[in-house]
Design an enzyme around this catalytic site. Structure first.
Site, PDB file in Angstrom:
ATOM      1  CE1 TYR A  53      -3.396   2.797   0.276  1.00 62.43           C
ATOM      2  CE2 TYR A  53      -2.361   3.376   2.358  1.00 62.43           C
ATOM      3  CZ  TYR A  53      -3.246   3.666   1.335  1.00 62.43           C
ATOM      4  OH  TYR A  53      -3.971   4.833   1.374  1.00 62.43           O
TER       5      TYR A  53
ATOM      6  CD  GLU B 258     -11.329   2.135   3.462  1.00 61.24           C
ATOM      7  OE1 GLU B 258     -10.272   1.947   4.115  1.00 61.24           O
ATOM      8  OE2 GLU B 258     -11.346   2.404   2.245  1.00 61.24           O
TER       9      GLU B 258
ATOM     10  CE1 TYR C 183      -4.410  10.550   7.992  1.00 62.53           C
ATOM     11  CE2 TYR C 183      -3.839   8.570   6.762  1.00 62.53           C
ATOM     12  CZ  TYR C 183      -4.762   9.339   7.449  1.00 62.53           C
ATOM     13  OH  TYR C 183      -6.052   8.874   7.595  1.00 62.53           O
TER      14      TYR C 183
ATOM     15  NE  ARG D 289      -3.131   7.567  -4.363  1.00 59.58           N
ATOM     16  CZ  ARG D 289      -4.012   7.191  -3.441  1.00 59.58           C
ATOM     17  NH1 ARG D 289      -5.252   6.879  -3.799  1.00 59.58           N
ATOM     18  NH2 ARG D 289      -3.675   7.111  -2.164  1.00 59.58           N
TER      19      ARG D 289
ATOM     20  NE  ARG E 172      -9.682  12.024   6.046  1.00 56.24           N
ATOM     21  CZ  ARG E 172      -9.000  10.954   6.392  1.00 56.24           C
ATOM     22  NH1 ARG E 172      -9.346   9.770   5.932  1.00 56.24           N
ATOM     23  NH2 ARG E 172      -7.934  11.052   7.179  1.00 56.24           N
TER      24      ARG E 172
END
Length: 325
Positions: free
Chosen positions: A137, A318, A196, A144, A209
């Site tokens: 991940y 999730e 983060y 990305r 979000r």
């Protein structure tokens, strides 16, 4: 299952419906969450149950389609749906492949005049495999981010997104873009994912979000990213799936209030019978308890349960959603 029709008008000439059968001539995109329709976009995840089996977006205008540089696309007016699906070895480092795939997607979007990112879905195998910064991940996030930066996208140009681990050796990236930007919403209970701290990897996740776009009859369509049991930037309720599910409920309620306030749309403060949710569950056996919890909180919402791995190994569930107000 008999499907109950649901539609939403979007001013760009697209409406979203939950339905089993639709005419192909005006179909912008179609997700078959059950995996039975090989001609539709899919998650590559086992379907666990729920009322929601399909999501179909229909264009009011004529839909054109094609393939460019390995990117399959469908266009309706000012909206463009793009897809890349390719083999992905679960034992490999995905960074380079993800960067190349995103670069192709973004180039096709730019060349089509629909460079504004609105919603992204990412599914890849073995998402938690690898230690530390070698985790797949984290390497996905690196690839990305590199593609987005090379194409000139910054924090303000990001969009709602989901990244889930599958068991199939396949990378699936789906992107909805448009000629006009949406409005991004952040959650006051959570640090923005793109900010983060370094402990979560060399590059922060590149998503907002939620993203809102204008809808018919002066409404707003709110597309909510995959949301987990994270407060601030930390995982909470490690090992307790029902507590994690209820923390997600609190996060989603907070996000709805923020969206309603930011957009001046009181109707966005609560989910209703037109709201749709995909619920990603790490352990299949947890689905009945999660479904019961969510139905008690939002009895009118249509749910789809899917067995998938969450981006952090200590997260068990999730949820992503789409709603209107």
């Amino acid at each position: 299952m008999q499907h109950r029709a649901m539609s939403e008008q979007i001013p760009t000439g697209v409406r979203m419906v939950q339905a089993g059968n639709t005419a192909d001539g005006n179909r912008l995109l179609r997700f078959d969450l059950t995996g039975r329709d090989t001609d539709a976009a899919g998650c590559g995840l086992p379907w666990l149950g729920g009322e929601l089996e399909f999501e179909t977006w229909l264009g009011e205008e004529s839909v054109t389609c094609g393939e460019t540089d390995g990117v399959v696309w469908r266009r309706a007016g000012n909206l463009l749906f793009l897809a890349v699906e390719q083999h992905d070895d679960p034992a490999s480092d995905p960074a380079e492949a993800v960067q190349a795939a995103y670069a192709r997607l973004l180039e096709v979007a730019r060349a089509s005049g629909c460079a504004c990112l609105l919603r992204a879905w990412n599914y890849l195998p073995a998402i938690n495999a690898g230690d530390g910064d070698a985790e797949r991940y984290r390497r996905f996030c690196l690839g990305r981010a590199a593609a987005l930066e090379a194409a000139g996208y910054g924090e303000r140009e990001l969009c709602a997104g989901t990244a889930i681990g599958s068991e199939e050796p396949r990378l699936r990236i789906y992107l909805l873009s448009g000629s006009s930007p949406g409005i991004n919403i952040e959650n006051p209970r959570q640090v923005s994912a793109y900010r983060y701290p370094r402990r979560y990897g060399p590059r922060s996740p590149s998503f907002a979000r939620a993203t809102a776009i204008a809808g018919a009859n002066d409404s707003r369509l709110l597309m909510i990213s995959g949301t987990a049991s994270v407060v601030g930037h930390r995982t909470v309720h490690v090992g307790d799936v029902e507590a994690q599910a209820m923390e997600i409920v609190r996060n989603l309620d907070s996000l709805l209030v923020e969206a309603a306030t930011t957009l001046g749309r009181p109707g966005l403060r609560e989910f209703d019978e037109e709201s749709l949710m995909r619920v990603y569950v790490r352990r299949e056996a947890d689905w009945p308890a999660i479904e019961a919890r969510l139905q008690s909180c939002w009895p009118q919402v249509r749910l789809a349960g899917l067995r998938g791995d969450i981006c952090r190994s200590d997260l068990l569930v999730e949820i992503e959603a789409v709603t209107r107000g």
